[in-house]
Scaffold this motif. Structure first.
Motif, PDB file in Angstrom:
ATOM      1  N   GLY A  11      37.179  34.200  39.095  1.00  8.09           N
ATOM      2  CA  GLY A  11      38.634  34.161  39.109  1.00  8.09           C
ATOM      3  C   GLY A  11      39.316  35.485  38.841  1.00  8.09           C
ATOM      4  O   GLY A  11      40.546  35.579  38.924  1.00  8.09           O
ATOM      5  N   LYS A  12      38.556  36.514  38.519  1.00  9.68           N
ATOM      6  CA  LYS A  12      39.146  37.817  38.230  1.00  9.68           C
ATOM      7  C   LYS A  12      39.210  38.687  39.482  1.00  9.68           C
ATOM      8  O   LYS A  12      38.470  38.480  40.442  1.00  9.68           O
ATOM      9  CB  LYS A  12      38.359  38.526  37.132  1.00  9.68           C
ATOM     10  N   ALA A  13      40.112  39.670  39.447  1.00 10.88           N
ATOM     11  CA  ALA A  13      40.292  40.577  40.581  1.00 10.88           C
ATOM     12  C   ALA A  13      40.042  42.011  40.134  1.00 10.88           C
ATOM     13  O   ALA A  13      40.491  42.424  39.058  1.00 10.88           O
ATOM     14  CB  ALA A  13      41.696  40.439  41.154  1.00 10.88           C
ATOM     15  N   ALA A  14      39.333  42.747  40.960  1.00 12.29           N
ATOM     16  CA  ALA A  14      38.982  44.127  40.648  1.00 12.29           C
ATOM     17  C   ALA A  14      39.365  45.043  41.803  1.00 12.29           C
ATOM     18  O   ALA A  14      39.343  44.639  42.971  1.00 12.29           O
ATOM     19  CB  ALA A  14      37.494  44.249  40.375  1.00 12.29           C
ATOM     20  N   VAL A  38      37.404  41.395  45.073  1.00  6.86           N
ATOM     21  CA  VAL A  38      37.347  42.850  44.992  1.00  6.86           C
ATOM     22  C   VAL A  38      38.125  43.514  46.120  1.00  6.86           C
ATOM     23  O   VAL A  38      37.958  43.166  47.292  1.00  6.86           O
ATOM     24  CB  VAL A  38      35.886  43.357  45.000  1.00  6.86           C
ATOM     25  N   MET A  39      38.952  44.498  45.739  1.00  2.00           N
ATOM     26  CA  MET A  39      39.667  45.344  46.691  1.00  2.00           C
ATOM     27  C   MET A  39      38.905  46.656  46.811  1.00  2.00           C
ATOM     28  O   MET A  39      38.745  47.396  45.830  1.00  2.00           O
ATOM     29  CB  MET A  39      41.091  45.609  46.215  1.00  2.00           C
ATOM     30  N   TYR A  58      29.511  37.166  50.503  1.00  3.34           N
ATOM     31  CA  TYR A  58      29.259  36.781  49.123  1.00  3.34           C
ATOM     32  C   TYR A  58      30.501  36.249  48.404  1.00  3.34           C
ATOM     33  O   TYR A  58      30.381  35.606  47.356  1.00  3.34           O
ATOM     34  CB  TYR A  58      28.720  37.973  48.330  1.00  3.34           C
ATOM     35  N   GLY A  59      31.690  36.558  48.940  1.00  2.19           N
ATOM     36  CA  GLY A  59      32.900  36.140  48.260  1.00  2.19           C
ATOM     37  C   GLY A  59      34.135  36.776  48.870  1.00  2.19           C
ATOM     38  O   GLY A  59      34.104  37.248  50.010  1.00  2.19           O
ATOM     39  N   GLU A  60      35.203  36.823  48.094  1.00  2.65           N
ATOM     40  CA  GLU A  60      36.492  37.289  48.604  1.00  2.65           C
ATOM     41  C   GLU A  60      36.627  38.802  48.449  1.00  2.65           C
ATOM     42  O   GLU A  60      36.564  39.337  47.332  1.00  2.65           O
ATOM     43  CB  GLU A  60      37.626  36.574  47.866  1.00  2.65           C
ATOM     44  N   VAL A  61      36.820  39.467  49.576  1.00  2.00           N
ATOM     45  CA  VAL A  61      36.913  40.925  49.603  1.00  2.00           C
ATOM     46  C   VAL A  61      38.075  41.337  50.504  1.00  2.00           C
ATOM     47  O   VAL A  61      38.313  40.730  51.550  1.00  2.00           O
ATOM     48  CB  VAL A  61      35.612  41.566  50.148  1.00  2.00           C
TER      49      VAL A  61
END
Length: 261
Positions: A11-14, A38-39, A58-61
């Motif tokens: 749930g965190k954004a980096a 991740v951005m 693998y996930g949201e990028v």
């Protein structure tokens, strides 16, 4: 044991600068696999898109092509993160370059460019991210170099910029701890990179990577060049909930070659 291994990335954004390749790219992959959004940030859009396409399995990028030394770059990047993910929890200031010469040979313009890229870009990114990082606490990770602790001959201006990055990390950790915001640094030693790969192909193309690594690592206690995953492992840990009481420190990732703690 399950609690111990909860990195807390879900749930965190980096946002990770300089993340189209190398340590930044590897760190992004690890964080995405652990559940973070991740951005990716770098100057070259082609390499960024390729990295984003690979990591999206693998996930949201998301990604943004941006020169972080440009005026307003920090605000532009943070706005993109908030638009994409709605929050910002982790900032990794990874962008940098290697420029090392004798003091007499370094032009004033070289000093300005190096400090702008390695110090002021971290300052600008951190300032832009701070209003969001303060909301729920979070982590800032600054990449520096082992030589920043113990400058060697013919190492300017990079060792001065890296030393400034260490001071910035310590001072930020003191000022921002009241927001439950942790600020740490990693000091990179000899890690396999595009620059090292080119040196290998130019100097010893007849050697395997393992042979070249061992020869280049003769003065490194662990006897070899490190790899990007080994650096990313430490960064990912320091930005995670597992390091919730670690702040204001600078960890060497150098195989034991440094001359300072």
């Amino acid at each position: 044991m399950s609690d111990l291994m909860n990195f807390g990335y879900e749930g965190k954004a980096a946002v990770i600068t300089g993340s189209s390749k190398g340590i930044g790219r590897e760190t992004a992959e690890q964080m995405v696999k652990l559940g973070a959004k991740v951005m990716l940030v770098a100057r070259g859009e082609t390499a960024l898109k390729e990295a984003a396409d690979e990591l999206s399995q693998y996930g949201e990028v998301a990604y943004i092509a941006q020169d972080i030394t440009e005026a307003g770059a920090g605000e532009t990047i943070v706005e993109a993160v908030i638009k994409a993910f709605g929050r910002l929890d982790i900032l990794v200031n990874n962008a940098g370059s290697s420029f090392a010469e004798n003091f007499e040979d370094v032009e004033l313009s070289d000093w300005e460019q190096d400090i702008d890229l390695k110090v002021m870009s971290a300052v600008k990114m951190s300032k832009a991210a701070l209003p969001h990082l303060k909301k729920q606490g979070g982590a800032v990770l600054n990449l520096t170099a082992v030589m920043g602790k113990t400058p060697q001959p013919n190492s300017l201006p990079t060792t001065v910029s890296r030393s400034a990055g260490l001071a910035l990390t310590k001072a930020m950790s003191k000022d921002l701890g009241k927001y439950n915001l942790r600020v740490n640094a990693v000091c990179i030693g000899l890690i396999r990179s595009d620059q090292i790969e080119k040196r290998w192909q130019k100097q010893a193309p007849d050697l395997s990577w393992e042979e070249f690594s061992a020869r280049s690592g003769e003065k490194i206690p662990l006897g070899r060049i490190g790899n990007t995953a080994e650096a990313a492992n430490v960064i990912t840990f320091l930005c995670s909930d597992l390091a919730s009481y670690v702040s204001g420190t600078a960890v060497n990732i150098d195989g034991g070659s440094g001359h300072a703690w």
